[in-house]
Design an enzyme around this catalytic site. Structure first.
Site, PDB file in Angstrom:
ATOM      1  N   GLU A   1     -18.016  34.045   2.538  1.00 33.22           N
ATOM      2  CA  GLU A   1     -18.340  32.713   2.906  1.00 33.22           C
ATOM      3  C   GLU A   1     -17.570  32.248   4.222  1.00 33.22           C
ATOM      4  O   GLU A   1     -16.580  32.666   4.157  1.00 33.22           O
ATOM      5  CB  GLU A   1     -17.995  31.743   1.735  1.00 33.22           C
ATOM      6  CG  GLU A   1     -18.465  30.385   2.153  1.00 33.22           C
ATOM      7  CD  GLU A   1     -18.165  29.428   0.929  1.00 33.22           C
ATOM      8  OE1 GLU A   1     -18.675  28.346   1.005  1.00 33.22           O
ATOM      9  OE2 GLU A   1     -17.407  29.634   0.096  1.00 33.22           O
TER      10      GLU A   1
ATOM     11  N   ASP B   1     -14.576  25.643   3.822  1.00 35.88           N
ATOM     12  CA  ASP B   1     -14.823  26.398   2.630  1.00 35.88           C
ATOM     13  C   ASP B   1     -15.057  27.805   3.011  1.00 35.88           C
ATOM     14  O   ASP B   1     -16.044  27.940   3.893  1.00 35.88           O
ATOM     15  CB  ASP B   1     -16.086  25.617   2.272  1.00 35.88           C
ATOM     16  CG  ASP B   1     -16.420  26.326   0.768  1.00 35.88           C
ATOM     17  OD1 ASP B   1     -15.962  27.143   0.065  1.00 35.88           O
ATOM     18  OD2 ASP B   1     -17.556  25.811   0.285  1.00 35.88           O
TER      19      ASP B   1
ATOM     20  N   HIS C   1     -24.171  25.542   1.288  1.00 37.45           N
ATOM     21  CA  HIS C   1     -24.520  23.904   1.499  1.00 37.45           C
ATOM     22  C   HIS C   1     -24.177  23.556   2.556  1.00 37.45           C
ATOM     23  O   HIS C   1     -23.047  24.052   3.259  1.00 37.45           O
ATOM     24  CB  HIS C   1     -23.718  23.569   0.130  1.00 37.45           C
ATOM     25  CG  HIS C   1     -22.504  24.013  -0.101  1.00 37.45           C
ATOM     26  ND1 HIS C   1     -21.345  23.442   0.460  1.00 37.45           N
ATOM     27  CD2 HIS C   1     -21.962  25.058  -0.870  1.00 37.45           C
ATOM     28  CE1 HIS C   1     -20.260  23.920   0.203  1.00 37.45           C
ATOM     29  NE2 HIS C   1     -20.744  25.034  -0.398  1.00 37.45           N
TER      30      HIS C   1
ATOM     31  N   HIS D   1     -20.560  19.110  -1.302  1.00 34.32           N
ATOM     32  CA  HIS D   1     -22.049  19.702  -1.333  1.00 34.32           C
ATOM     33  C   HIS D   1     -22.670  18.148  -0.749  1.00 34.32           C
ATOM     34  O   HIS D   1     -23.046  17.137  -1.597  1.00 34.32           O
ATOM     35  CB  HIS D   1     -22.599  19.924  -2.774  1.00 34.32           C
ATOM     36  CG  HIS D   1     -21.791  21.065  -3.318  1.00 34.32           C
ATOM     37  ND1 HIS D   1     -21.477  21.218  -4.655  1.00 34.32           N
ATOM     38  CD2 HIS D   1     -21.360  22.244  -2.669  1.00 34.32           C
ATOM     39  CE1 HIS D   1     -21.055  22.441  -4.823  1.00 34.32           C
ATOM     40  NE2 HIS D   1     -20.945  22.850  -3.659  1.00 34.32           N
TER      41      HIS D   1
ATOM     42  N   GLU E   1     -22.608  30.869   2.577  1.00 37.03           N
ATOM     43  CA  GLU E   1     -22.237  32.000   1.510  1.00 37.03           C
ATOM     44  C   GLU E   1     -23.227  32.619   0.771  1.00 37.03           C
ATOM     45  O   GLU E   1     -24.321  32.132   0.619  1.00 37.03           O
ATOM     46  CB  GLU E   1     -21.101  31.103   0.516  1.00 37.03           C
ATOM     47  CG  GLU E   1     -22.045  30.290  -0.224  1.00 37.03           C
ATOM     48  CD  GLU E   1     -20.987  29.214  -1.132  1.00 37.03           C
ATOM     49  OE1 GLU E   1     -20.186  30.018  -1.781  1.00 37.03           O
ATOM     50  OE2 GLU E   1     -21.114  28.116  -1.311  1.00 37.03           O
TER      51      GLU E   1
ATOM     52  N   ASP F   1     -12.021  32.170  -3.514  1.00 34.88           N
ATOM     53  CA  ASP F   1     -12.770  31.138  -2.923  1.00 34.88           C
ATOM     54  C   ASP F   1     -11.922  29.687  -2.707  1.00 34.88           C
ATOM     55  O   ASP F   1     -11.608  29.152  -3.840  1.00 34.88           O
ATOM     56  CB  ASP F   1     -14.250  30.557  -3.512  1.00 34.88           C
ATOM     57  CG  ASP F   1     -15.130  29.862  -2.930  1.00 34.88           C
ATOM     58  OD1 ASP F   1     -14.723  29.131  -1.793  1.00 34.88           O
ATOM     59  OD2 ASP F   1     -16.260  29.798  -3.340  1.00 34.88           O
TER      60      ASP F   1
END
Length: 431
Positions: A412, A215, A284, A292, A317, A204
């Site tokens: 994700e 992300d 998120h 976040h 994710e 990740d």
């Protein structure tokens, strides 16, 4: 980068009793306060066929490829030198039902034209991610030290994105969480952890330009026996992406993800496990320099009724586990991040003041790890770092783990809710 949902004491109690290494945890599904149905009530179970190839990032293709012609191995050529100033668009998905009108609405199209420079920047970030992860997924092998893998990955990101302080670079530390560790684990300096042939590793990592964060994560395995677990999580993530859109309630996405994820089973060592969502982990929203950004995308039913909005970015994710499907903090901390909304806090420790200045200049409100501090020449900073955490200026993010003996997988993508359509920015040929 995973978001841990703060849950109530009932969840904590439900998660506390099984640290005996049992990887099934079936007993506490029926009492899950997040609403997961019991195993007896589940009627839509099915076994997925194993793929002939090993695990680690298969799946459907997308609008963008997994690499550019002329790239080296390991990747070192900046993507700006491989593209003529315009980076590939991600996978385009249409909005549903009441939002179909957006596709042809001239006002919405004009809004997109006004943002095309920003779109191009996030697509550049996504292209860097695709090229680096493609190399890492093909190159990483059992016997390698995880710290060497992380440094190879991160150095490639720095070169491909042409790192320029806070203007462009790595968005957060490389997570390479093994087996029952779900998220937020990266090696600290001197760590000697070696990859095993039976590992399930979640890679990740993130990229950013002008604070616009990509992300994205995938799971790497070296044994085809884990393929049903990877299939379940990949399919659940795709479900979450498909359900996302302007005006969609976050709780509805979580319910759809749970139904898909928990319809899968995996057989390991003669025992069958239902794949469970890690119910206190979430996707998120993402904002500039804020990984976040306040909205959580649940992966089980019962989440927020808040709706997604036009122009927002989301990390979709999902985490699937053969264990309890509930994570807790454990192990040595490596991830840290300055709190986004923190004001002035008086500090009495000179070293803490000095370290805060270093964090402000090098990371701002982007996440960092101890290796990043080592790399820029900081030494003997642990007491100062603890002081910043104790004063609420910096937030520690310890590793998040399910029960020992279990396996957790993660997939994700970052999506952008454009005025006319949904763009899966990080889509590639790999997943």
């Amino acid at each position: 980068m995973a978001r841990l949902e703060v849950t109530n004491g009932a969840d904590d109690a439900a998660a506390a009793g099984d640290d005996d290494g049992d990887a099934s945890g079936d007993d506490d599904v029926a009492d899950d306060p997040a609403g997961a149905p019991s195993a007896a009530a589940k009627k839509k179970k099915k076994k997925k066929k194993k793929k002939k190839t090993g695990g680690g990032g298969g799946g459907g293709g997308g609008a963008a490829g997994s690499g550019a012609a002329g790239q080296t191995a390991p990747p070192s050529v900046p993507v700006s030198k491989l593209f003529n100033g315009t980076y590939p668009e991600g996978e385009i998905q249409r909005y549903k039902d009441d939002n179909l009108w957006r596709e042809t609405n001239e006002e919405k199209r004009e809004l997109e034209r006004l943002e095309r420079n920003m779109y191009n920047e996030v697509r550049q970030c996504a292209e860097v991610h695709r090229e680096v992860r493609k190399y890492i997924a093909d190159w990483v092998k059992p016997g390698m030290k995880l710290i060497d893998v992380c440094e190879t990955l991160e150095n490639s990101v720095r070169q491909l994105i042409e790192e320029r302080g806070l203007e462009a670079g790595i968005a957060f530390p490389t997570g390479c969480s093994q087996n029952h560790i779900a998220a937020h684990w990266t090696p600290n300096g001197g760590d000697t952890t070696v990859i095993d042939a039976d590992d399930v590793i979640k890679f990740d990592f993130g990229t950013q330009i002008n604070g616009r964060i990509i992300d994205c994560a995938f799971t790497k395995t070296f044994n085809a026996k884990y393929d049903p677990l990877l299939d379940a999580v990949r399919e659940a993530t795709e479900c979450g992406i498909a359900e996302s859109g302007i005006d969609v309630r976050l709780c509805d996405i979580g319910e759809a993800i749970e139904e898909v994820m928990e319809s899968h089973e995996i057989e390991l060592n003669g025992k069958t496990y239902q794949v469970k969502c890690c119910r206190n982990l979430n996707g998120h929203s993402i904002a500039p320099y804020q990984i976040h950004a306040g909205k959580s995308v649940p992966i089980v039913r019962g989440g927020e009724t808040t709706r997604m909005e036009e122009g927002e970015f989301y990390a979709i994710e999902t985490f699937g586990s053969t264990g309890k499907g509930y994570v807790r903090e454990d192990l040595e901390c490596s991830h840290y991040m300055k709190n986004y909304d923190v004001g002035h806090v008086p500090l009495r420790l000179p070293k803490a003041k000095q370290l805060l200045g270093v964090i402000d200049r090098n990371f701002g409100t982007l996440a960092f790890c101890r290796r990043f501090l080592d790399r820029i020449g900081e030494t003997k900073y642990l007491m100062a770092l603890k002081n910043l955490c104790d004063n609420g200026i910096v937030q520690p993010y310890p590793p998040l783990v399910d029960v020992k003996g279990s396996y957790v997988a993660q997939y994700e993508h970052t999506i952008m809710l454009r005025p006319t359509c949904k763009e899966v920015l990080t889509r590639g040929d790999d997943y």
